[in-house]
Write a protein that holds these residues in place. Structure first.
Motif, PDB file in Angstrom:
ATOM      1  N   SER A   1       6.788  11.859  19.720  1.00 39.08           N
ATOM      2  CA  SER A   1       6.159  11.299  18.520  1.00 39.08           C
ATOM      3  C   SER A   1       5.889  12.384  17.487  1.00 39.08           C
ATOM      4  CB  SER A   1       4.856  10.580  18.879  1.00 39.08           C
ATOM      5  OG  SER A   1       3.910  11.500  19.404  1.00 39.08           O
ATOM      6  N   TYR A   2       5.730  11.933  16.247  1.00 41.87           N
ATOM      7  CA  TYR A   2       5.494  12.879  15.156  1.00 41.87           C
ATOM      8  C   TYR A   2       4.666  12.220  14.067  1.00 41.87           C
ATOM      9  CZ  TYR A   2       9.099  10.294  12.624  1.00 41.87           C
ATOM     10  OH  TYR A   2       9.824   9.303  12.019  1.00 41.87           O
ATOM     11  N   SER A   3       4.070  13.061  13.247  1.00 42.19           N
ATOM     12  CA  SER A   3       3.370  12.594  12.052  1.00 42.19           C
ATOM     13  C   SER A   3       3.193  13.784  11.113  1.00 42.19           C
ATOM     14  CB  SER A   3       2.003  11.988  12.405  1.00 42.19           C
ATOM     15  OG  SER A   3       1.114  12.995  12.849  1.00 42.19           O
ATOM     16  N   ALA A   4       2.719  13.481   9.932  1.00 35.85           N
ATOM     17  CA  ALA A   4       2.430  14.553   8.978  1.00 35.85           C
ATOM     18  C   ALA A   4       1.147  15.280   9.347  1.00 35.85           C
ATOM     19  CB  ALA A   4       2.326  13.978   7.566  1.00 35.85           C
ATOM     20  N   GLY A   5       0.302  14.622  10.121  1.00 35.93           N
ATOM     21  CA  GLY A   5      -0.990  15.190  10.496  1.00 35.93           C
ATOM     22  C   GLY A   5      -0.955  15.957  11.805  1.00 35.93           C
ATOM     23  N   ARG A   6      -2.088  16.510  12.162  1.00 35.91           N
ATOM     24  CA  ARG A   6      -2.157  17.407  13.317  1.00 35.91           C
ATOM     25  C   ARG A   6      -2.107  16.686  14.665  1.00 35.91           C
ATOM     26  NH1 ARG A   6      -7.417  17.566  15.161  1.00 35.91           N
ATOM     27  NH2 ARG A   6      -8.945  16.615  13.784  1.00 35.91           N
ATOM     28  N   LEU A   7      -2.311  15.356  14.705  1.00 35.98           N
ATOM     29  CA  LEU A   7      -2.270  14.648  15.984  1.00 35.98           C
ATOM     30  C   LEU A   7      -0.847  14.338  16.433  1.00 35.98           C
ATOM     31  CD1 LEU A   7      -5.326  12.225  15.729  1.00 35.98           C
ATOM     32  CD2 LEU A   7      -5.169  14.475  16.805  1.00 35.98           C
ATOM     33  N   GLY A   8       0.132  14.584  15.576  1.00 36.51           N
ATOM     34  CA  GLY A   8       1.528  14.501  15.972  1.00 36.51           C
ATOM     35  C   GLY A   8       1.983  13.143  16.446  1.00 36.51           C
ATOM     36  N   GLY A   9       1.419  12.083  15.917  1.00 32.06           N
ATOM     37  CA  GLY A   9       1.852  10.748  16.307  1.00 32.06           C
ATOM     38  C   GLY A   9       1.338  10.284  17.653  1.00 32.06           C
ATOM     39  N   ALA A  10       0.314  10.946  18.187  1.00 35.16           N
ATOM     40  CA  ALA A  10      -0.185  10.619  19.527  1.00 35.16           C
ATOM     41  C   ALA A  10      -0.666   9.175  19.629  1.00 35.16           C
ATOM     42  CB  ALA A  10      -1.321  11.568  19.912  1.00 35.16           C
ATOM     43  N   ARG A  11      -1.235   8.634  18.542  1.00 34.48           N
ATOM     44  CA  ARG A  11      -1.710   7.245  18.598  1.00 34.48           C
ATOM     45  C   ARG A  11      -0.537   6.276  18.702  1.00 34.48           C
ATOM     46  NH1 ARG A  11      -6.067   9.033  14.187  1.00 34.48           N
ATOM     47  NH2 ARG A  11      -4.132   9.440  13.101  1.00 34.48           N
ATOM     48  N   SER A  12       0.549   6.580  18.021  1.00 38.11           N
ATOM     49  CA  SER A  12       1.747   5.751  18.143  1.00 38.11           C
ATOM     50  C   SER A  12       2.309   5.832  19.562  1.00 38.11           C
ATOM     51  CB  SER A  12       2.800   6.197  17.133  1.00 38.11           C
ATOM     52  OG  SER A  12       3.995   5.493  17.301  1.00 38.11           O
TER      53      SER A  12
ATOM     54  N   VAL B   1       4.558  16.062  17.727  1.00 38.11           N
ATOM     55  CA  VAL B   1       4.919  17.040  16.706  1.00 38.11           C
ATOM     56  C   VAL B   1       4.197  16.715  15.410  1.00 38.11           C
ATOM     57  CG1 VAL B   1       6.794  18.019  15.337  1.00 38.11           C
ATOM     58  CG2 VAL B   1       7.185  17.409  17.743  1.00 38.11           C
ATOM     59  N   GLY B   2       3.385  17.631  14.963  1.00 35.85           N
ATOM     60  CA  GLY B   2       2.711  17.436  13.695  1.00 35.85           C
ATOM     61  C   GLY B   2       2.037  18.726  13.255  1.00 35.85           C
ATOM     62  N   PRO B   3       2.050  19.048  12.002  1.00 36.46           N
ATOM     63  CA  PRO B   3       2.853  18.390  10.977  1.00 36.46           C
ATOM     64  C   PRO B   3       4.333  18.727  11.138  1.00 36.46           C
ATOM     65  CG  PRO B   3       1.441  20.090   9.996  1.00 36.46           C
ATOM     66  CD  PRO B   3       1.170  20.076  11.466  1.00 36.46           C
ATOM     67  N   ILE B   4       5.171  17.734  11.024  1.00 34.07           N
ATOM     68  CA  ILE B   4       6.591  17.893  11.338  1.00 34.07           C
ATOM     69  C   ILE B   4       7.278  18.886  10.415  1.00 34.07           C
ATOM     70  CG2 ILE B   4       7.379  15.899   9.994  1.00 34.07           C
ATOM     71  CD1 ILE B   4       9.324  15.405  12.429  1.00 34.07           C
ATOM     72  N   ALA B   5       6.907  18.919   9.138  1.00 36.35           N
ATOM     73  CA  ALA B   5       7.561  19.821   8.184  1.00 36.35           C
ATOM     74  C   ALA B   5       7.269  21.287   8.486  1.00 36.35           C
ATOM     75  CB  ALA B   5       7.139  19.483   6.763  1.00 36.35           C
ATOM     76  N   LYS B   6       6.215  21.554   9.256  1.00 38.02           N
ATOM     77  CA  LYS B   6       5.902  22.939   9.636  1.00 38.02           C
ATOM     78  C   LYS B   6       6.402  23.271  11.034  1.00 38.02           C
ATOM     79  CE  LYS B   6       1.891  23.357   6.640  1.00 38.02           C
ATOM     80  NZ  LYS B   6       0.440  23.595   6.546  1.00 38.02           N
ATOM     81  N   THR B   7       7.086  22.319  11.660  1.00 38.62           N
ATOM     82  CA  THR B   7       7.590  22.502  13.018  1.00 38.62           C
ATOM     83  C   THR B   7       9.107  22.642  13.039  1.00 38.62           C
ATOM     84  OG1 THR B   7       5.750  21.160  13.827  1.00 38.62           O
ATOM     85  CG2 THR B   7       7.567  21.523  15.346  1.00 38.62           C
ATOM     86  N   LEU B   8       9.775  21.841  12.191  1.00 37.62           N
ATOM     87  CA  LEU B   8      11.234  21.851  12.117  1.00 37.62           C
ATOM     88  C   LEU B   8      11.665  22.012  10.671  1.00 37.62           C
ATOM     89  CD1 LEU B   8      11.839  18.812  14.492  1.00 37.62           C
ATOM     90  CD2 LEU B   8      12.421  21.186  15.013  1.00 37.62           C
TER      91      LEU B   8
END
Length: 196
Positions: free
Chosen positions: A113-124, A146-153
């Motif tokens: 999972s991913y998101s723009a925020g620091r929780l990386g899509g964990a709720r999804s 993975v979050g924030p995704i733009a700072k990871t990939l």
């Protein structure tokens, strides 16, 4: 023959950051010796769910649905790459998944999972866990957030910085877990037929 894994991704947005993670997932699994294939809901382009695959008479399902049903049946495992939309799951990926049922049974699935925020899509990922289990898959305990995704990939889906290094560490464990469950499922099916 290498284990076959379908990597399912569901964003329909025009500027899809999550496709970086889907591509990374496919590329990394293939580098580990799996036969991974990306299933992009936007490219498959199934309509909003009206009739499930199993509700069509044999040979009458739309071509895209028929093709995907065959790929799902032939897979040894699945990875669902999902963004988080308002604490929930991506509607495009959910719609694609819901077109099938029996085809998913008796194989393991993992959630990335991913998101723009620091929780990386964990709720999804939490919501997807119950959904995939209800659809007959064994959901592995390892997950990748993975979050924030733009700072990871970066734009090419290559890990970058500390967040990228963290992704590579967590993905390695995730892939090992998925591999173990795929082998376990195959061996069990050889030993004993599924009960339904």
């Amino acid at each position: 023959m290498a284990d076959r894994i379908l990597v399912l991704y569901g964003s329909y947005r025009s500027d899809r950051a999550g496709i970086r993670l889907a591509d990374y997932t496919v590329r990394t699994l293939n580098a580990r010796g799996f036969e991974a294939e990306l299933i992009d809901a936007k490219q498959v382009d199934l309509p909003m769910l009206d009739r499930m695959y199993k509700e069509y008479p044999a040979g009458e399902a739309p071509e895209a649905m028929e093709t995907l049903a065959g790929k799902i049946r032939e897979a040894d495992g699945f990875v669902f790459v999902t963004g988080e939309y308002n604490w929930g799951m991506q509607p495009g990926l959910k719609n694609l998944t819901d077109h099938f049922l029996d085809e998913w049974f008796w194989r393991p699935a993992g959630i990335v999972s991913y998101s723009a925020g620091r929780l990386g899509g964990a709720r999804s990922a939490l919501v997807w866990h119950g959904t995939l289990a209800e659809m007959g898959m064994v959901v592995i305990s390892s997950s990748v957030t993975v979050g924030p995704i733009a700072k990871t990939l970066d734009e090419n889906g290559n890990p970058t910085g500390d967040a990228g290094q963290s992704l590579e560490r967590s993905f390695s464990r995730f892939a090992d877990d998925l591999s173990w469950w795929m082998e376990a499922a195959k061996r069990q099916k050889e030993r004993k037929a599924p009960p339904f």
